[in-house]
Write a protein that holds these residues in place. Structure first.
Motif, PDB file in Angstrom:
ATOM      1  N   THR A   1     -59.844  35.672  -6.939  1.00 49.47           N
ATOM      2  CA  THR A   1     -58.577  35.477  -6.303  1.00 49.47           C
ATOM      3  C   THR A   1     -58.619  34.050  -5.798  1.00 49.47           C
ATOM      4  O   THR A   1     -57.632  33.507  -5.246  1.00 49.47           O
ATOM      5  CB  THR A   1     -58.660  36.113  -4.985  1.00 49.47           C
ATOM      6  OG1 THR A   1     -59.793  35.922  -4.262  1.00 49.47           O
ATOM      7  CG2 THR A   1     -58.762  37.728  -5.155  1.00 49.47           C
ATOM      8  N   GLN A   2     -59.545  33.091  -6.339  1.00 47.90           N
ATOM      9  CA  GLN A   2     -59.403  31.528  -6.267  1.00 47.90           C
ATOM     10  C   GLN A   2     -58.841  31.182  -7.329  1.00 47.90           C
ATOM     11  O   GLN A   2     -59.337  31.149  -8.412  1.00 47.90           O
ATOM     12  CB  GLN A   2     -60.801  31.166  -6.168  1.00 47.90           C
ATOM     13  CG  GLN A   2     -61.661  31.576  -4.901  1.00 47.90           C
ATOM     14  CD  GLN A   2     -62.948  30.995  -4.762  1.00 47.90           C
ATOM     15  OE1 GLN A   2     -63.395  30.227  -5.507  1.00 47.90           O
ATOM     16  NE2 GLN A   2     -63.653  31.451  -3.691  1.00 47.90           N
ATOM     17  N   GLY A   3     -57.851  30.182  -7.221  1.00 48.12           N
ATOM     18  CA  GLY A   3     -56.992  29.370  -8.342  1.00 48.12           C
ATOM     19  C   GLY A   3     -55.766  29.064  -7.845  1.00 48.12           C
ATOM     20  O   GLY A   3     -55.068  29.912  -6.914  1.00 48.12           O
ATOM     21  N   ASN A   4     -54.992  28.069  -8.159  1.00 49.40           N
ATOM     22  CA  ASN A   4     -53.684  27.725  -8.137  1.00 49.40           C
ATOM     23  C   ASN A   4     -52.643  28.210  -9.043  1.00 49.40           C
ATOM     24  O   ASN A   4     -52.603  27.644 -10.116  1.00 49.40           O
ATOM     25  CB  ASN A   4     -53.828  26.131  -7.895  1.00 49.40           C
ATOM     26  CG  ASN A   4     -52.387  25.643  -7.456  1.00 49.40           C
ATOM     27  OD1 ASN A   4     -51.562  26.547  -6.756  1.00 49.40           O
ATOM     28  ND2 ASN A   4     -52.098  24.669  -7.647  1.00 49.40           N
ATOM     29  N   ASN A   5     -52.238  29.581  -8.997  1.00 48.20           N
ATOM     30  CA  ASN A   5     -51.411  29.934 -10.287  1.00 48.20           C
ATOM     31  C   ASN A   5     -50.130  29.303  -9.984  1.00 48.20           C
ATOM     32  O   ASN A   5     -49.403  29.432  -9.064  1.00 48.20           O
ATOM     33  CB  ASN A   5     -51.407  31.497  -9.928  1.00 48.20           C
ATOM     34  CG  ASN A   5     -50.514  31.943 -11.006  1.00 48.20           C
ATOM     35  OD1 ASN A   5     -50.297  31.448 -12.067  1.00 48.20           O
ATOM     36  ND2 ASN A   5     -49.970  33.114 -10.699  1.00 48.20           N
ATOM     37  N   LEU A   6     -49.909  28.349 -11.021  1.00 47.79           N
ATOM     38  CA  LEU A   6     -48.502  27.827 -11.043  1.00 47.79           C
ATOM     39  C   LEU A   6     -47.397  28.640 -11.652  1.00 47.79           C
ATOM     40  O   LEU A   6     -46.196  28.125 -11.536  1.00 47.79           O
ATOM     41  CB  LEU A   6     -48.455  26.494 -11.995  1.00 47.79           C
ATOM     42  CG  LEU A   6     -49.628  25.593 -11.462  1.00 47.79           C
ATOM     43  CD1 LEU A   6     -49.862  24.391 -12.368  1.00 47.79           C
ATOM     44  CD2 LEU A   6     -49.464  24.907 -10.104  1.00 47.79           C
ATOM     45  N   ARG A   7     -47.811  30.078 -11.803  1.00 48.31           N
ATOM     46  CA  ARG A   7     -46.672  31.022 -12.424  1.00 48.31           C
ATOM     47  C   ARG A   7     -46.740  32.315 -11.544  1.00 48.31           C
ATOM     48  O   ARG A   7     -47.192  33.112 -11.963  1.00 48.31           O
ATOM     49  CB  ARG A   7     -46.870  31.104 -13.898  1.00 48.31           C
ATOM     50  CG  ARG A   7     -46.686  29.785 -14.796  1.00 48.31           C
ATOM     51  CD  ARG A   7     -47.218  30.304 -16.156  1.00 48.31           C
ATOM     52  NE  ARG A   7     -47.090  29.266 -17.226  1.00 48.31           N
ATOM     53  CZ  ARG A   7     -45.752  28.877 -17.826  1.00 48.31           C
ATOM     54  NH1 ARG A   7     -44.981  30.047 -17.784  1.00 48.31           N
ATOM     55  NH2 ARG A   7     -45.536  28.110 -18.730  1.00 48.31           N
ATOM     56  N   PRO A   8     -45.939  31.999 -10.248  1.00 46.84           N
ATOM     57  CA  PRO A   8     -45.932  33.261  -9.463  1.00 46.84           C
ATOM     58  C   PRO A   8     -45.569  34.756 -10.313  1.00 46.84           C
ATOM     59  O   PRO A   8     -45.820  35.808  -9.726  1.00 46.84           O
ATOM     60  CB  PRO A   8     -44.825  33.000  -8.315  1.00 46.84           C
ATOM     61  CG  PRO A   8     -44.724  31.705  -8.483  1.00 46.84           C
ATOM     62  CD  PRO A   8     -44.867  31.113 -10.026  1.00 46.84           C
TER      63      PRO A   8
END
Length: 336
Positions: free
Chosen positions: A307-314
């Motif tokens: 659950t850690q991460g900066n997802n740039l594609r919601p």
């Protein structure tokens, strides 16, 4: 005595000691976890005698339905990045994706992971259409002896694969091959493998042990001996000290891992990732690396990473969550 003679004479432990010394001196002790991302489950050739897709060709009436949802592919790439795994390559059967589609998928995964990808998409003469989104090309050789190859993979010409890899090199891409151990090859076929690596200046070799699939000609063939498998890997490491070696094993052969690492493997692959992550199967992989005296890059057990991460594609969030849920669903799994 050369390495092939040592393999024939079963001087396995001498091979392992030498191979491990070479590996740690040149490559260090870091071991990667590798994930092949499959794009489809159908192949228009479908006649490699060991391959799962050969059992599906006549069952799938609409090959388009064998394509994975592209958002699922991208979600898998995002999670692979979070767990600090490498993408071993993108793989799909013949005749199902256009080059433009493959370029778009490769570019998107490059954007997600910040790393260009390896391709393992069969024989193509359109490599000049790709760009910075790929780092290298993998040729699915499977077995290096030309006569045996014709028997095992009648529709995949070694000559055509070699020509593709030559073109890849000319375009500045790295070159890799896959080899399957346990198909019934002869030890002397190591000479063919060595010649192929030298001729093509191969950067990376990926070994798999035979995984017998139902409805293939190998469905009753046992997997190869762990020490035989390791001796082949060690022979390649000794002969080619600088080559990158990735080795694959399945959940019922996790005890192969330690000896393969001592034989010169730099990375591990061929796992059902989301069925193993965080449970005792994933932890066993980590234990094998630990007891081999190696350092694991990435994790096979840290649930917080999911659950850690900066997802740039919601738009990928529902697909990512499905994979996370699968990991949690399998935490108490009793068998795979």
């Amino acid at each position: 005595m050369d390495v092939i003679e040592k393999v024939k004479n079963k001087e396995i432990f001498d091979l392992l000691i030498e191979a491990n010394s070479i590996t740690e001196r040149i490559h260090g002790k870091d071991i990667s976890l590798e994930r092949a991302i499959f794009l489809s489950w159908w192949c228009e050739k479908g006649d490699c005698k060991f391959c799962y897709m050969s059992s599906q060709k006549d069952r799938i009436q609409d090959p388009g339905k064998a394509k994975r949802h592209v958002k699922g592919i991208y979600a898998e790439a995002e999670l692979t990045k979070r767990m600090n795994w490498n993408i071993e390559f993108l793989s799909g059967g013949y005749g199902i994706y256009s080059t433009d589609e493959l370029i778009e998928i490769s570019q998107t995964i490059y954007d997600i992971t910040d790393n260009p990808v390896w391709l393992n998409i069969g024989i193509t003469d359109e490599l000049d259409q790709y760009g910075e989104e790929i780092i290298g090309v993998t040729g699915a050789i499977e077995t290096a002896n030309p006569q045996f190859h014709k028997e095992i993979c009648p529709s995949k010409s070694i000559t055509d694969i070699k020509n593709m890899l030559v073109q890849a090199g000319e375009l500045g891409y790295k070159k890799a091959i896959t080899i399957i151990i346990g198909l019934g090859e002869e030890i002397e076929h190591l000479n063919d493998l060595f010649e192929l690596i030298e001729e093509l200046d191969i950067d990376r070799i990926i070994f798999y042990s035979l995984n017998p699939h139902p409805d293939t000609e190998y469905h009753l063939t046992p997997q190869p001996s762990s020490l035989y498998y390791a001796s082949i890997v060690a022979a390649v490491r000794i002969k080619f000290p600088n080559i990158e070696i990735i080795t694959g094993t399945w959940t019922d052969n996790l005890a192969n891992i330690g000896v393969l690492l001592k034989a010169g493997s730099n990375g591990l692959t061929k796992f059902p990732l989301f069925k193993m992550y965080g449970n005792r199967f994933g932890k066993r992989v980590e234990e094998e690396v630990y007891w081999a005296g190696k350092n694991l890059k990435g994790s096979f057990s840290d649930m917080d990473l999911l659950t850690q991460g900066n997802n740039l594609r919601p738009e990928l969030d529902p697909f990512i969550q499905r994979y996370i849920d699968m990991c949690y669903d399998n935490l108490d799994i009793k068998k795979i």
